[in-house]
Design a protein around this motif. Structure first.
Motif, PDB file in Angstrom:
ATOM      1  N   ASP A   4     -23.535 -33.760  20.475  1.00 15.60           N
ATOM      2  CA  ASP A   4     -24.506 -34.469  19.644  1.00 15.60           C
ATOM      3  C   ASP A   4     -25.870 -33.795  19.690  1.00 15.60           C
ATOM      4  OD1 ASP A   4     -22.668 -36.317  18.872  1.00 15.60           O
ATOM      5  OD2 ASP A   4     -23.215 -37.791  20.396  1.00 15.60           O
ATOM      6  N   ILE A   7     -25.794 -30.661  17.562  1.00 15.91           N
ATOM      7  CA  ILE A   7     -25.813 -30.998  16.131  1.00 15.91           C
ATOM      8  C   ILE A   7     -27.230 -31.343  15.687  1.00 15.91           C
ATOM      9  CG2 ILE A   7     -25.068 -32.733  14.458  1.00 15.91           C
ATOM     10  CD1 ILE A   7     -22.371 -32.790  15.932  1.00 15.91           C
ATOM     11  N   PHE A 186     -19.001 -29.693  13.278  1.00 15.92           N
ATOM     12  CA  PHE A 186     -19.184 -31.124  13.519  1.00 15.92           C
ATOM     13  C   PHE A 186     -17.910 -31.811  14.024  1.00 15.92           C
ATOM     14  CE2 PHE A 186     -23.029 -30.331  11.256  1.00 15.92           C
ATOM     15  CZ  PHE A 186     -23.881 -31.387  11.525  1.00 15.92           C
ATOM     16  N   ARG A 256     -22.984 -39.319  12.013  1.00 14.84           N
ATOM     17  CA  ARG A 256     -22.601 -37.911  12.045  1.00 14.84           C
ATOM     18  C   ARG A 256     -22.295 -37.402  10.632  1.00 14.84           C
ATOM     19  NH1 ARG A 256     -19.299 -35.020  16.757  1.00 14.84           N
ATOM     20  NH2 ARG A 256     -21.216 -35.734  17.732  1.00 14.84           N
ATOM     21  N   TYR A 260     -24.056 -34.239   8.991  1.00 12.11           N
ATOM     22  CA  TYR A 260     -23.245 -33.155   8.422  1.00 12.11           C
ATOM     23  C   TYR A 260     -23.696 -32.845   6.997  1.00 12.11           C
ATOM     24  CZ  TYR A 260     -19.520 -30.988   5.761  1.00 12.11           C
ATOM     25  OH  TYR A 260     -18.826 -30.170   4.916  1.00 12.11           O
TER      26      TYR A 260
END
Length: 283
Positions: A4, A7, A186, A256, A260
């Motif tokens: 996480d 990302i 991801f 998420r 993305y």
């Protein structure tokens, strides 16, 4: 947790890259590609001067006589600066030479804020003046032929149509590649459904988007449109991915999914702006 954090770092880097690129594009807009007109003159006198005319609406005064008693650089310059035919007057670019002498190839190049529509004016060594028909250029860099005998200007667009189609296809395939690679970053599985979702939304948004930008005539307008239209595209695709992408167990992680969509689109948008800039430079 480590994934996480990675990302989030990727998202911040993507956003920073997009903002730096687009701000830099606006600051340096005048350094970008400039529209141009390349004219090949056929059926012309042996020796002549050639220039462009621009349309200035609601001009007052009578039309100029289509003849010069004396032909040299000074007299031609003075004649063209005073020239008027209805609303058409001599086009004087802020940079470069606006009056060109005839050469062996019969090809002449005008650039930087060229008029559109435009006319071509020719003055031969005997003082005769020839003015073409009006022509509206279709391409950012127009390649035209002016037939002095008929007064007609024709523009060659065949090669550029192929290059436009090729550019749109490359943009589409690269965007798909970027967004499919982002799936892996991801941790999304390459299920048929996820791949279908990515291909579907990009077919709907990317192809019409690229075609619209390619049909704009002015280079800076193309770059600005590329930037401005990317914003609603990013919003639409983020909302779309918010409710579509799924993990292996079929669950949807909306936070998420949103990250993305933002990361994938910011990267592809930035590369799209760079690609368009290079395309205009190479035209």
């Amino acid at each position: 947790m480590k994934r996480d954090k990675s990302i989030k770092i990727l998202f911040m880097m993507s956003l920073a890259f997009f903002l730096i690129l687009t701000i830099g594009m606006n600051v340096r807009a005048d350094m970008g590609p400039k529209p141009s007109i390349t004219i090949t003159v056929v059926n012309a006198p042996d020796h002549y001067y050639v220039a462009l005319l621009d349309n200035y609406n609601h001009q007052q005064g009578g039309d100029s006589e289509l003849h010069l008693d004396k032909v040299d650089e000074e007299s031609v310059n003075a004649y063209l600066h005073d020239f008027q035919q209805h609303d058409w007057k001599f086009f004087e670019s802020p940079v470069g030479n606006n009056i060109l002498k005839s050469n062996a190839t019969g090809e002449y190049h005008f650039t930087y804020m060229v008029p559109n529509p435009f006319k071509v004016i020719i003055i031969d060594e005997d003082g005769n003046v020839y003015v073409s028909e009006e022509h509206t250029k279709k391409e950012f860099d127009a390649v035209c032929t002016y037939d002095v005998a008929t007064g007609v200007i024709t523009e060659d667009v065949s090669d550029k149509v192929f290059r436009r189609v090729l550019y749109v296809a490359i943009c589409y395939l690269l965007t798909l590649l970027i967004e499919l690679l982002a799936l892996k970053i991801f941790d999304y599985p390459y299920t048929k459904l996820n791949v279908f979702f990515v291909v579907l939304i990009n077919t709907i948004t990317n192809i019409p988007f690229s075609l619209f930008v390619m049909n704009l005539d002015v280079g800076i307008a193309m770059l600005i449109a590329q930037f401005l239209l990317e914003i609603p595209v990013i919003v639409v695709e983020c909302l779309y991915y918010l409710f579509t992408l799924r993990y292996q167990d079929g669950t949807i992680h909306r936070k998420r999914n949103l990250l993305y969509g933002l990361c994938a689109n910011l990267i592809s948008a930035s590369l799209g702006i760079i690609g368009l800039f290079i395309y205009l430079l190479l035209k």
